[in-house]
Design an enzyme around this catalytic site. Structure first.
Site, mmCIF file in Angstrom:
data_model
loop_
_atom_site.group_PDB
_atom_site.id
_atom_site.type_symbol
_atom_site.label_atom_id
_atom_site.label_comp_id
_atom_site.label_asym_id
_atom_site.label_seq_id
_atom_site.Cartn_x
_atom_site.Cartn_y
_atom_site.Cartn_z
ATOM 1 C CD GLN A 10 6.529 7.414 -6.139
ATOM 2 O OE1 GLN A 10 5.891 7.462 -5.095
ATOM 3 N NE2 GLN A 10 7.512 8.246 -6.391
ATOM 4 C CB SER A 88 3.027 1.779 -1.977
ATOM 5 O OG SER A 88 3.581 2.926 -1.372
ATOM 6 C CG LEU A 89 -0.133 6.491 -4.863
ATOM 7 C CD1 LEU A 89 -1.090 6.052 -5.949
ATOM 8 C CD2 LEU A 89 -0.867 7.322 -3.822
ATOM 9 N NE ARG A 113 1.146 7.247 1.102
ATOM 10 C CZ ARG A 113 1.814 6.565 0.175
ATOM 11 N NH1 ARG A 113 1.990 7.097 -1.033
ATOM 12 N NH2 ARG A 113 2.321 5.370 0.449
ATOM 13 C CG HIS A 193 6.887 1.726 1.971
ATOM 14 N ND1 HIS A 193 5.636 2.024 2.479
ATOM 15 C CD2 HIS A 193 6.796 1.896 0.630
ATOM 16 C CE1 HIS A 193 4.839 2.352 1.484
ATOM 17 N NE2 HIS A 193 5.521 2.295 0.355
ATOM 18 C CD GLN A 241 0.972 2.663 2.524
ATOM 19 O OE1 GLN A 241 1.352 3.817 2.346
ATOM 20 N NE2 GLN A 241 0.081 2.073 1.751
#
Length: 288
Positions: A10, A88-89, A113, A193, A241
């Site tokens: 993102q 991340s993603l 998510r 996070h 995560q």
């Protein structure tokens, strides 16, 4: 020679992303539309930007665009990477590429998510440019409001913080006075996070337990450990995560330390390429 493909997360989204690949994989695009309930191609190619920037839509769109970009990259080059990582993603795109799940299963995971993270409540994130993590932590001990934590360790001198909405306005002055070159507010709606995501992580962990993952065909670096995933702990680390920092500098360092150490960004934007350049420069300075 080790070729590592890395996939952005993102922040790399933009209207127009994925244009070259959508037309080549119409069957996957139609399947994605059936899961999401809207046209992901229209969203990626035409926006509006405000909707594409909404976490609930950003993450599925990036997953689709990144996955198609990976398929296109392999089709064009014939190169199957020997190591994978995603920010991340982007870690979900890496896991799709490694065979942990098929395209639609990955999209289901990402959509849930995204929904849970969007529902986690208000918060904010900001990037601190020009200071290492140790110095940022030192400064935070004196000036940070409650709930501010390190979220992403992106490069030797780029650290992302998560915390209450408005943390950029609160911290910019003290961090710049402490040596930061700049402090940039990130276009996200939550404190990702970080412990703020714990309720979302608990619900997401329960959701993940209803899935069985395939054994990985290609090693994938975990954001949480900066080491290759083990098949048995995949669900646990994807849950963690959400609440733990993305150790991206260590992930890229691990990739560069492999024989040959070739790292290639695949997917929208070139954010990770810029972070890779910073890490290479830092290593060269340290070796000089």
């Amino acid at each position: 020679m080790t070729t590592t493909y890395v996939f952005p997360g993102q922040g790399s989204h933009r209207v127009g992303m994925g244009e070259a690949a959508f037309g080549r994989y119409p069957h996957l695009v139609r399947q994605a539309d059936s899961v999401l309930g809207y046209s992901v191609a229209d969203l990626c190619l035409s926006g509006p930007a405000e909707r594409l920037g909404d976490t609930r839509y950003t993450q599925p769109a990036l997953y689709v665009a990144g996955s198609l970009a990976y398929l296109e990259r392999v089709r064009e080059t014939g190169i199957v990477p020997s190591l994978l990582a995603g920010h991340s993603l982007g870690e979900y795109v890496a896991l799709f590429a490694a065979g942990a799940f098929d395209f639609l299963t990955g999209l289901e995971l990402v959509a849930e998510r995204a929904r849970l993270m969007a529902e986690a409540g208000d918060g904010g994130m900001c990037a601190v440019i020009g200071l290492d993590a140790g110095r940022v932590t030192e400064l935070l001990a004196d000036v940070a409001p409650e709930g501010v934590t390190v979220a992403n360790l992106n490069a030797p001198r780029q650290v992302v913080l998560s915390g209450p909405r408005g943390l950029h306005d609160t911290l910019r002055g003290p961090l710049v006075d402490g040596g930061a070159r700049s402090v940039v507010s990130l276009p996200v709606s939550g404190a990702f996070h970080s412990p703020h995501m714990r309720p979302a992580a608990e619900r997401f962990g329960a959701f993940l337990r209803s899935y069985r993952f395939n054994d990985l065909k290609i090693p994938v670096l975990s954001n949480v450990t900066a080491r290759p995933h083990e098949d048995a702990s995949l669900g646990e680390l994807l849950t963690r995560q959400l609440v733990e920092p993305v150790r991206w500098t260590e992930c890229v360092g691990y990739a560069l330390d492999q024989p040959g150490g070739d790292v290639v960004e695949v997917g929208p934007g070139r954010v990770l390429t810029g972070l890779l350049r910073q890490l290479r420069e830092s290593r060269a300075e340290a070796a000089a």
